[in-house]
Scaffold this motif. Structure first.
Motif, PDB file in Angstrom:
ATOM      1  N   LEU A  16      56.702  44.407 -35.325  1.00  0.00           N
ATOM      2  CA  LEU A  16      56.974  45.631 -36.095  1.00  0.00           C
ATOM      3  C   LEU A  16      56.179  46.818 -35.572  1.00  0.00           C
ATOM      4  O   LEU A  16      56.665  47.951 -35.568  1.00  0.00           O
ATOM      5  N   LEU A  56      57.587  49.213 -33.006  1.00  0.00           N
ATOM      6  CA  LEU A  56      58.799  49.960 -33.360  1.00  0.00           C
ATOM      7  C   LEU A  56      58.463  51.229 -34.134  1.00  0.00           C
ATOM      8  O   LEU A  56      57.487  51.275 -34.884  1.00  0.00           O
ATOM      9  N   GLU A  82      63.492  52.808 -35.536  1.00  0.00           N
ATOM     10  CA  GLU A  82      63.888  51.487 -35.023  1.00  0.00           C
ATOM     11  C   GLU A  82      63.819  50.426 -36.128  1.00  0.00           C
ATOM     12  O   GLU A  82      64.661  49.538 -36.201  1.00  0.00           O
ATOM     13  N   ARG A  83      62.818  50.564 -36.997  1.00  0.00           N
ATOM     14  CA  ARG A  83      62.747  49.600 -38.118  1.00  0.00           C
ATOM     15  C   ARG A  83      63.885  49.870 -39.108  1.00  0.00           C
ATOM     16  O   ARG A  83      64.437  48.951 -39.708  1.00  0.00           O
ATOM     17  N   LEU A 100      66.872  48.109 -38.029  1.00  0.00           N
ATOM     18  CA  LEU A 100      66.872  46.685 -38.408  1.00  0.00           C
ATOM     19  C   LEU A 100      67.376  46.520 -39.845  1.00  0.00           C
ATOM     20  O   LEU A 100      68.144  45.600 -40.147  1.00  0.00           O
ATOM     21  N   LEU A 138      59.885  46.583 -44.588  1.00  0.00           N
ATOM     22  CA  LEU A 138      60.368  46.556 -43.208  1.00  0.00           C
ATOM     23  C   LEU A 138      60.288  47.941 -42.572  1.00  0.00           C
ATOM     24  O   LEU A 138      59.724  48.102 -41.479  1.00  0.00           O
ATOM     25  N   VAL A 139      60.809  48.949 -43.247  1.00  0.00           N
ATOM     26  CA  VAL A 139      60.802  50.287 -42.651  1.00  0.00           C
ATOM     27  C   VAL A 139      59.358  50.819 -42.592  1.00  0.00           C
ATOM     28  O   VAL A 139      58.973  51.495 -41.645  1.00  0.00           O
ATOM     29  N   GLY A 166      56.799  48.936 -42.098  1.00  0.00           N
ATOM     30  CA  GLY A 166      56.189  48.251 -40.959  1.00  0.00           C
ATOM     31  C   GLY A 166      55.363  47.027 -41.293  1.00  0.00           C
ATOM     32  O   GLY A 166      54.483  46.651 -40.512  1.00  0.00           O
ATOM     33  N   LEU A 211      66.774  40.059 -37.392  1.00  0.00           N
ATOM     34  CA  LEU A 211      65.387  40.540 -37.431  1.00  0.00           C
ATOM     35  C   LEU A 211      64.536  39.819 -36.379  1.00  0.00           C
ATOM     36  O   LEU A 211      64.734  38.626 -36.133  1.00  0.00           O
ATOM     37  N   VAL A 258      59.134  38.663 -38.887  1.00  0.00           N
ATOM     38  CA  VAL A 258      59.295  39.832 -39.767  1.00  0.00           C
ATOM     39  C   VAL A 258      59.641  39.396 -41.180  1.00  0.00           C
ATOM     40  O   VAL A 258      59.174  39.979 -42.161  1.00  0.00           O
TER      41      VAL A 258
END
Ligand code: NAP
Length: 516
Positions: free
Chosen positions: A56, A59, A63-64, A67, A172-173, A175, A201, A205
């Protein structure tokens, strides 16, 4: 018999030890079994801290976000399969299942777009730069930086898809790698989404423990985040969990809520605002069989309209079939588990001792399309509270089922806000009025007690998703009884997974650090 495996340290493993059964709550047929014993949880945390975190960290937000978007696509692509699982394992009607699964995909898409907007930045600016030196050369800037740790996501049984996706989207976004623990009873949907996530993914992650939590939280450490959704009794044990306390682990709690709907004295039931009020109450009582943390539990109505509101709810609820949620004509399925049924029945009995029946008595029902004596069914129940003793019960206990209680009042906005406050903190409450002055008085006094206030009126009625829908762009969470947590709300939802840091230095350097 299918045994659901957990996905830990890059491997699918069924676990060992005692098995719990996942059943169809309409038929009581066993669908799958789970066992969460015997897993090497230390390795799972290490895998997240190393492999997941590395994947992560390289990115950008964009980029996240991509995903999250890819996951939204595969979830939507498997929509029919996921709906079927939710109907079988969750007792969901097709509409209930769509609310969960589509809500999950939409939330992922929302955060995908947000990530794209945040672009190539590695830090997020929090507010504007400030001058802290003698001249503009010396500046200060608050920033958000992704936390270096693991996000542990513990979810409730009622939204296995949305719960997994909404927490994951934010982490996720932002990180942070995630270890998710869906509620055991309805884990089939979440398990399938994790299988889908594996295809899009990067390793580490998202991991997932299927089955009881066991020693999961014994592995948390400084920098980790625990985000929990569930009952307040479980929330209490998490607040005092030795490892969470010892390491100062950030804890976000989404718990019970006694959400209120208030009808203001200016509203006629025959008008648009009145129709919206009735539709929202009925939807919240019956969607997901009332097993929504945001569902309306308490309905405050001007004394003069009590009979009219009771009649209107009775008429609408009487037309909704309760039974096998796989049938198209059924609008209300079973509650999710036998324990849940016992809990709802105990709550109704407590309420029935101090309130009058408006509709549904104590929830006895003959469900359609179901073998007699099978399934966890309770029919919609409306009660009326007319005494202080009744109010004490109504304001103290969340009944997590298709149950609401009507309470009369004199129409005063300050009293209405006080009534909201008596729930001791809620996720959402709603007021229905076209009188701006009344609304202003209500909002100012009720806002400290609610995570969200939904203001129903004629102007917005045609576009409203209702108060029970948690939107990714607005905060979800509430003070006091509701746990005190905050999720979603656009960028705000990512902040749980980020550390705010005040930077001071050369103003031009600070500016370059937050540039996208
Ligand atoms: P719950 O019994 O508190 O369980 C919630 C989650 O916590 C489940 O995944 C459960 O796992 C797990 N859990 C239980 N004990 C634990 C422990 N000692 N350590 C770590 N995890 C533990 O709640 P529920 O019955 O699933 O959900 C119903 C409640 O959730 C209702 O009160 C409702 O108001 C609340 N809720 C709140 C929100 C919100 O956003 N505020 C949303 C939905 C539901 P197992 O399933 O394996 O036991």
């Amino acid at each position: 018999m299918q045994v659901l495996a957990s996905y830990l340290a890059g491997q699918w493993s069924p676990g060992s030890g005692a098995r719990a059964a996942l059943v169809n709550p309409a038929t009581e047929a066993v669908l799958a079994e789970v066992s969460s014993g015997g897993h090497d949880l230390a390795s799972a945390f290490l895998y997240a801290r190393t492999v997941g975190a590395r994947n992560l960290a390289k990115l950008t937000f964009a980029e996240r976000g991509a995903l999250a978007g890819a996951l939204a696509k595969v979830v939507s692509g498997a929509r029919e399969e996921l709906l079927a699982l939710a109907i079988a394992n969750g007792g969901n009607t097709r509409g209930d299942a769509k609310f969960d699964v589509d809500g999950g995909a939409l939330t992922l898409s929302h955060y995908a777009e947000l990530g794209a907007k945040l672009g190539a930045a590695r830090l997020l600016a929090d507010g504007e730069p400030v001058q802290v030196g003698r001249t503009a050369r010396m500046g200060g800037q608050h920033v958000w930086a992704p936390r270096r740790g693991v996000a542990v996501h513990i979810n409730a049984f009622n939204f296995p898809a949305w719960g997994l996706c909404e927490k994951l989207a934010c982490a996720l976004v932002a990180g942070m790698p995630v270890i998710a623990k869906p509620a055991t009873a309805t884990a089939l949907v979440a398990h399938r989404i994790v299988q889908l996530a594996e295809t899009v993914l990067p390793p580490g992650v998202l991991q997932c423990l299927i089955g009881p939590a066991g020693a999961l939280l014994d592995h948390v450490a400084a920098g980790d985040v625990v985000a929990f959704t569930g009952g307040s009794a479980t929330a209490r044990t998490l607040r005092t969990h030795a490892k969470i306390v010892e390491h100062g682990v950030r804890l976000n709690l989404e718990a019970d809520s006694l959400n209120a709907a208030v009808l203001a004295p200016d509203v006629e039931l025959t008008g648009e605002t009145g129709a919206l009020f009735l539709a929202d109450v009925v939807r919240d009582m019956t969607q997901k069989t009332g097993q929504k943390c945001t569902a309306i539990r308490r309905v405050l109505v001007p004394k003069a309209r009590l009979g009219e509101v009771g009649d209107a709810l009775r008429e609408r609820l009487a037309g909704l079939a309760v039974g096998d949620p796989a049938r198209e004509d059924v609008r209300v399925g079973p509650v999710a588990t036998s324990a849940q049924l016992a809990d709802v029945r105990a709550g109704i009995a407590r309420l029935a001792a101090v309130t009058d029946s408006v509709h549904g008595g104590t929830g006895e029902v003959t469900p359609v399309g179901v073998v007699a004596g099978k399934g966890f069914f309770v029919g919609p129940v409306v009660r009326a509270a007319n005494s202080p003793a009744a109010l004490a019960v109504v304001n103290a206990h969340e009944i997590f089922g298709p149950v609401a209680t009507i309470v009369p009042y004199d129409g005063d906005a300050a009293f209405a806000a006080h009534f909201v406050a008596q729930g001791e903190g809620c996720l959402v409450s709603s007021a229905y009025s076209d009188d701006r002055e009344w609304v202003g008085g209500f909002v100012a006094a009720a806002a400290p007690w609610a995570g969200r206030l939904y203001l129903g009126s004629a102007k917005m009625a045609a576009q409203s998703p209702g108060p029970g829908t948690a939107l990714p762009s607005l905060l979800h969470g509430g003070p006091g009884r509701a746990g005190g947590g905050e999720e979603l709300g656009g960028e705000r939802g990512m902040q749980l997974y980020m550390q705010r840091c005040a930077l001071e230095g050369d103003a031009s350097v600070l500016k370059s650090l937050v540039a996208g």
